[in-house]
Enzyme design. Sequence first.
Site, PDB file in Angstrom:
ATOM      1  N   ASP A  92      -6.905 -22.013  54.471  1.00  9.58           N
ATOM      2  CA  ASP A  92      -7.330 -23.384  54.165  1.00  9.58           C
ATOM      3  C   ASP A  92      -8.446 -23.325  53.122  1.00  9.58           C
ATOM      4  O   ASP A  92      -9.500 -22.735  53.358  1.00  9.58           O
ATOM      5  CB  ASP A  92      -7.825 -24.048  55.461  1.00  9.58           C
ATOM      6  CG  ASP A  92      -8.140 -25.517  55.257  1.00  9.58           C
ATOM      7  OD1 ASP A  92      -7.694 -26.094  54.246  1.00  9.58           O
ATOM      8  OD2 ASP A  92      -8.841 -26.084  56.116  1.00  9.58           O
ATOM      9  N   ASP A 140      -3.573 -27.681  49.858  1.00  7.34           N
ATOM     10  CA  ASP A 140      -4.555 -26.590  49.907  1.00  7.34           C
ATOM     11  C   ASP A 140      -4.503 -25.806  51.213  1.00  7.34           C
ATOM     12  O   ASP A 140      -5.487 -25.209  51.621  1.00  7.34           O
ATOM     13  CB  ASP A 140      -5.971 -27.146  49.693  1.00  7.34           C
ATOM     14  CG  ASP A 140      -6.515 -27.849  50.919  1.00  7.34           C
ATOM     15  OD1 ASP A 140      -5.715 -28.469  51.648  1.00  7.34           O
ATOM     16  OD2 ASP A 140      -7.727 -27.761  51.159  1.00  7.34           O
ATOM     17  N   GLU A 141      -3.369 -25.786  51.854  1.00  4.57           N
ATOM     18  CA  GLU A 141      -3.298 -25.195  53.192  1.00  4.57           C
ATOM     19  C   GLU A 141      -1.927 -24.569  53.419  1.00  4.57           C
ATOM     20  O   GLU A 141      -0.913 -25.165  53.058  1.00  4.57           O
ATOM     21  CB  GLU A 141      -3.447 -26.351  54.181  1.00  4.57           C
ATOM     22  CG  GLU A 141      -4.340 -26.131  55.351  1.00  4.57           C
ATOM     23  CD  GLU A 141      -4.312 -27.394  56.205  1.00  4.57           C
ATOM     24  OE1 GLU A 141      -3.984 -27.275  57.379  1.00  4.57           O
ATOM     25  OE2 GLU A 141      -4.590 -28.483  55.682  1.00  4.57           O
TER      26      GLU A 141
HETATM   27 MG   LIG Z   1      -8.967 -27.577  52.995  1.00  5.60          MG
END
Ligand SMILES: [Mg+2]
Length: 394
Positions: free
Chosen positions: A9, A107-108
């Site tokens: 993350d 973003d993960e």
């Molecule tokens: Mg994040």
Amino acid sequence: MLRTILHIDMDAFYAAVEQRDNPGYRGRPLIVGADPKGGMGRGIVSTCSYEARRFGVHSAQPISQAWRLCPHGIYVPPDMSKYARVSGMIMQILADYSDMVEQISIDEAFIDVTGCRRLSGTGREIAEKIKSRIFGDLRLTASVGVASNKFIAKIASDLKKPDGLVVVEPGGEKEFLAPLSIRCLWGVGQKTGEVLKKIGLRPIGQIAAVQPGDLERLLGDTGARLWRLSQGIDDRPVKPQEGRKSIGHEITFEKDTADFGLIRAALLELTEKTTRRMRLEKVRARTVAVKFRKEDFSTFTRQTTLREMVDTVEKIFPVALELTKKLFQEGTRVRLIGVSVSGLESGNSAAGPQPDLFNQVSRKEQKLAEAVDDICRRFGGRAITRAALIHPKA
Ligand SMILES: [Mg+2]
């Protein structure tokens, strides 16, 4: 076989990218989101830097509130095309370590490295390599959780942000969860949380210690599921994407909200992000969907399939708004909303097949949307607002 799963993350992703690219933003409270208009702006915070979080600013907060908390902050509009490009590079790095990568947002991602432990080392070693690759290549930090399943890995990645690395050894899952708040358990919204607090159950360890039947009697199916999670049990596999079937964005409000104005503003922003991404990837879509999660974690999706292929906010936002209105009732407290499009076909007005030569209006809309993208890229997105969509005529 015992699995090794990493949850990666990125830390304050949009804000981190902006601070990386603009030395003047570093070390300062940076808020990426809607135009605050001196406290009068509508819309929400997308992401903010850790410096801004110290003032109480957080994502999905109304931008006017962020302004009150942090008037001296730096406010910039999101540059989705840039973030999508960086995201692609991150996923490329992950793909070097395993084919089993499941991207869950911009973003993960989850990555199952069970098959590559012999070649690349332990889960911790692989996590360290990935973190230093991301920092070395992209000058960005990621937090990583390593565990034997997705549920534990996701909780672990969140514990030591930013730049964290938390490894939960197999067999240690229950012990790891025991002191954590029941809010970490998927399915515990405010209401369930209240019920559990009232009867005196607060950390996860106390849930794990009761008889599963007792919890089920109290909370029905939710109780049974909570008990399983409290034991650290989660069998869901990491599912690599086979081509792209949909594009979308979602946002979790940090405080559940019943304010339809805020929901509408968030929906507009999510639609704008989605359409920019579509144009960047040169695709159009036929189906528009919204996802809607209430405070008790009940989750609903509604979708509409259109007669034409679309890729503009003007076409997609009204559809998403209608779908949301069907799901929203007065007083409903909303935890998360999302917009996605599917039924993708490559080609937009900039490249590939001509869209709809007979439909001059849609052609014009597309030209306008591209012009807006271009202006946003060059001048930072403030030049054009979509006031008509935020304040629609009744
Ligand atoms: Mg994040």
